[in-house]
Design an enzyme around this catalytic site. Structure first.
Site, PDB file in Angstrom:
ATOM      1  N   CYS A   1       0.801  -1.212   0.000  1.00 22.81           N
ATOM      2  CA  CYS A   1       0.000   0.000   0.000  1.00 22.81           C
ATOM      3  C   CYS A   1       0.841   1.272   0.000  1.00 22.81           C
ATOM      4  CB  CYS A   1      -0.848  -0.069   1.262  1.00 22.81           C
ATOM      5  SG  CYS A   1      -1.846   1.354   1.484  1.00 22.81           S
TER       6      CYS A   1
ATOM      7  N   ARG B   1     -12.337   0.098  -6.392  1.00 22.09           N
ATOM      8  CA  ARG B   1     -12.053   0.487  -5.015  1.00 22.09           C
ATOM      9  C   ARG B   1     -11.286   1.806  -4.970  1.00 22.09           C
ATOM     10  NH1 ARG B   1     -10.381  -2.278   0.273  1.00 22.09           N
ATOM     11  NH2 ARG B   1      -8.502  -1.205   0.891  1.00 22.09           N
TER      12      ARG B   1
HETATM   13  P1  IMP Z   1      -1.365  -7.009   3.705  1.00 20.87           P
HETATM   14  O1  IMP Z   1      -1.984  -8.160   4.418  1.00 20.87           O
HETATM   15  O2  IMP Z   1      -0.456  -6.201   4.580  1.00 20.87           O
HETATM   16  O3  IMP Z   1      -0.659  -7.434   2.443  1.00 20.87           O
HETATM   17  O4  IMP Z   1      -2.556  -6.015   3.314  1.00 20.87           O
HETATM   18  C1  IMP Z   1      -3.710  -6.450   2.631  1.00 20.87           C
HETATM   19  C2  IMP Z   1      -4.731  -5.337   2.659  1.00 20.87           C
HETATM   20  O5  IMP Z   1      -4.255  -4.175   1.978  1.00 20.87           O
HETATM   21  C3  IMP Z   1      -6.027  -5.644   1.927  1.00 20.87           C
HETATM   22  O6  IMP Z   1      -6.898  -6.443   2.672  1.00 20.87           O
HETATM   23  C4  IMP Z   1      -6.593  -4.263   1.643  1.00 20.87           C
HETATM   24  O7  IMP Z   1      -7.283  -3.705   2.725  1.00 20.87           O
HETATM   25  C5  IMP Z   1      -5.350  -3.437   1.447  1.00 20.87           C
HETATM   26  N1  IMP Z   1      -5.065  -3.187   0.028  1.00 20.87           N
HETATM   27  C6  IMP Z   1      -5.217  -4.004  -1.032  1.00 20.87           C
HETATM   28  N2  IMP Z   1      -4.784  -3.415  -2.160  1.00 20.87           N
HETATM   29  C7  IMP Z   1      -4.341  -2.195  -1.810  1.00 20.87           C
HETATM   30  C8  IMP Z   1      -3.767  -1.110  -2.547  1.00 20.87           C
HETATM   31  O8  IMP Z   1      -3.523  -1.170  -3.741  1.00 20.87           O
HETATM   32  N3  IMP Z   1      -3.479   0.006  -1.817  1.00 20.87           N
HETATM   33  C9  IMP Z   1      -3.714   0.099  -0.490  1.00 20.87           C
HETATM   34  N4  IMP Z   1      -4.208  -0.910   0.248  1.00 20.87           N
HETATM   35  C10 IMP Z   1      -4.521  -2.053  -0.402  1.00 20.87           C
END
Ligand code: IMP
Length: 524
Positions: A335, A438
């Site tokens: 993100c 989104r």
């Molecule tokens: P991770 O588990 O830290 O990899 O985060 C996953 C979460 O990041 C997802 O469930 C979303 O809420 C968020 N997310 C998914 N795609 C994006 C993006 O492109 N930008 C920002 N947040 C994202």
């Protein structure tokens, strides 16, 4: 005479102290004093152990009406959750949220596949018709590695079963153009639908066949059981199911545009249990209207609204009727939202503030993004979350969409943010529309990325990985001295569970340090 106190005075002396060691959760997250914190900024102090780790219960609610045996959810991302991931998540007591970067029909098909899944039974085997040829079978053998194929009149599932073709039938058959009706085995051992896995396994075992077709009362093929899967057919006592049903629980994400209402109708028809309103900033008039509309039109589908990071955002969604809240803005591993939008909040503070508020209304919360290890899961729960949602942690698993590739000798899979340019410009195969909504508005002339595209390391099957996460969390709860997620929430709120902040040096100390090199193997 000794100037020391007697050992038996240790407890009473401790009780006389005005302050216990460590901080209460409110003191830890006092924003005036320490600003926003995230998981690595603090630790939980150990408690007293008088039970075995495997006695701890991880049961927790993800919405007002849905309880899971393990508090794990997989992210609605197109490199994380499709049907295979959702099936495995549910078998291990969690739930998968199917992404919506595809047509409504494709998403509904995935939901249906999870709902129809029966452990051990193959619900969508390759099927051929009597007019297919030996060449077709040989091709399947080459690409899929097996050739025990059911033959139905229609060449499809749910057609009348008329034969089976096995390796033996084609082994010495030289003429590849022969049709299957001339070589297939017509005397079949079959089992009737509704047979239990144990009984079906028994028939397979005694019949000495490689595959057992399962048929309905009209002799039509409904599923298949494979001898090669016999050993893999473990029991899944934690599996997420509604009490009255054999079907696994499944969730799916949608947006808040008018066509998402039609999408939800298809998903509900396919058997959806919980819908996640997928927005990076959930506090919007569109989402509030959507929640109300869903509650009116699909009262049996629970709604997880979000994402939110403040109590003010949460209040609006709770008032609109949300059954659960998803917390996180800018904490995801892929993100760049905080960098680009200047909006967001450190995740530990966000989880605590929103969960503490939502708990007063009986609304469970999901800590979404930034979960990088077992400790982060425990900390998210300590701060009041009922469950965690994981993207990057699961994207390297076999059950995540995509294929592995090697780079510099390491086996990797691609993992991308749904707000990456890559994901936002994907065009749906069925309706030709731009995919995820989104992160951008249709009127935008330029798409502004909020995510990146990256790679994650192979983690093997999510079924083993989740088992590791479950056991890890249980051991952590044992160290903290709390027997269940519910008790943990109570013990944190009452001030019994204590916390401590970590300086940068303390964080270094808490990681592996001072070694020339090391191998980090997490479980065996
Ligand atoms: P991770 O588990 O830290 O990899 O985060 C996953 C979460 O990041 C997802 O469930 C979303 O809420 C968020 N997310 C998914 N795609 C994006 C993006 O492109 N930008 C920002 N947040 C994202």
């Amino acid at each position: 005479m000794s100037s020391f106190l007697a050992p038996e005075q240790a407890l009473s002396t401790l009780n006389e102290y005005e302050h216990r060691d460590g901080l209460s959760v409110e003191a830890l997250l006092d924003e005036q004093l320490s600003g926003g914190l995230t998981y690595n900024d603090f630790l939980i102090l150990p408690g007293y152990i008088d039970f075995a780790a495997n006695a701890t219960s991880l049961e927790s609610k993800i919405t007002k009406n849905i309880s899971l045996r393990t508090p794990f959810m997989s992210s609605p991302m197109d490199t994380v959750t499709e049907a295979d991931m959702a099936i495995s998540m549910a078998l291990l007591g969690g739930i998968g949220i199917i992404h919506h970067n595809c047509s409504a029909e494709e998403q509904a098909d995935m939901v249906r596949k999870v709902k129809k899944f029966e452990n051990g039974f193959i619900m969508d085997p390759i099927v051929l018709s009597p007019t297919h040829t030996v060449a077709d079978v040989k091709e399947i053998k080459e690409t899929h590695g097996f050739c025990g194929i059911p033959i139905t009149e229609t060449g499809k599932m749910h057609g009348k079963l008329v034969g089976m073709v096995t390796a033996r039938d084609i082994q010495f058959h030289m003429d590849d153009s022969s049709t299957l009706d001339s070589i297939m085995t017509k005397e079949l051992v079959v089992a009737q639908k509704d047979i239990t896995l144990a009984d079906a396994n028994r028939i397979l075992f005694t019949s000495k066949k490689g595959k057992l077709p399962i048929v309905d009362e009209n002799g039509c093929l409904v599923s298949l059981l494979a001898r090669s899967d016999l050993l893999k057919n473990q029991n899944y006592p934690l599996a997420s199911k509604k009490p009255s049903s054999k079907q696994l629980l499944v969730g799916a994400a949608i947006g808040t545009r008018p066509d998402d209402k039609e999408r939800l109708a298809l998903l509900a028809e396919a058997g959806l249990d919980v819908v996640v309103l997928d927005s990076s900033q959930g506090n919007s008039v569109y989402q509030i209207e959507m929640i109300k509309w869903i509650k009116e039109n699909f009262p049996s589908v629970d709604v997880i609204a979000g994402n939110v990071v403040t109590r003010e955002q949460a209040a609006n969604l709770i008032a609109a009727g949300a059954d659960g809240l998803r917390i996180g803005m800018g904490s995801g591993s892929i993100c760049i939202t905080q960098e680009v939008m200047a909006c967001g909040r450190p995740q530990a503070t966000a989880v605590y503030r929103v969960s503490e508020f939502a708990a007063r209304f009986g609304v469970p919360t999901v800590a979404d993004g930034g979960i990088g290890n077992v400790g982060h899961i425990v900390k998210a729960i300590a701060l009041g979350a009922s469950a965690v949602m994981m993207g990057g942690l699961l994207a390297g698993c076999e059950e995540a969409p995509g294929t592995y590739f090697f780079r510099d000798g390491v086996r990797l899979k691609r993992y991308r943010g749904m707000g990456s340019i890559d994901a936002m410009t994907k065009v749906n195969s069925k309706d030709g529309n731009a995919a995820t909504k989104r992160y951008f508005s249709e009127g935008d002339t330029v798409k502004v990325a909020q995510g990146v595209v990256g790679n994650v390391v192979d983690k093997g099957s999510v079924r083993n990985y989740l088992t590791y996460l479950i056991t890890g969390v249980q051991h952590s709860l044992q160290d903290i001295g709390t027997l269940s997620v519910e008790q943990f929430h109570k013990d944190v709120a009452s001030g019994k569970v204590r916390f401590e902040k970590r300086t940068a040096a303390a964080q270094m100390e808490g990681g592996v340090h001072g070694l020339h090199s090391f191998e980090k193997k997490l479980y065996a």
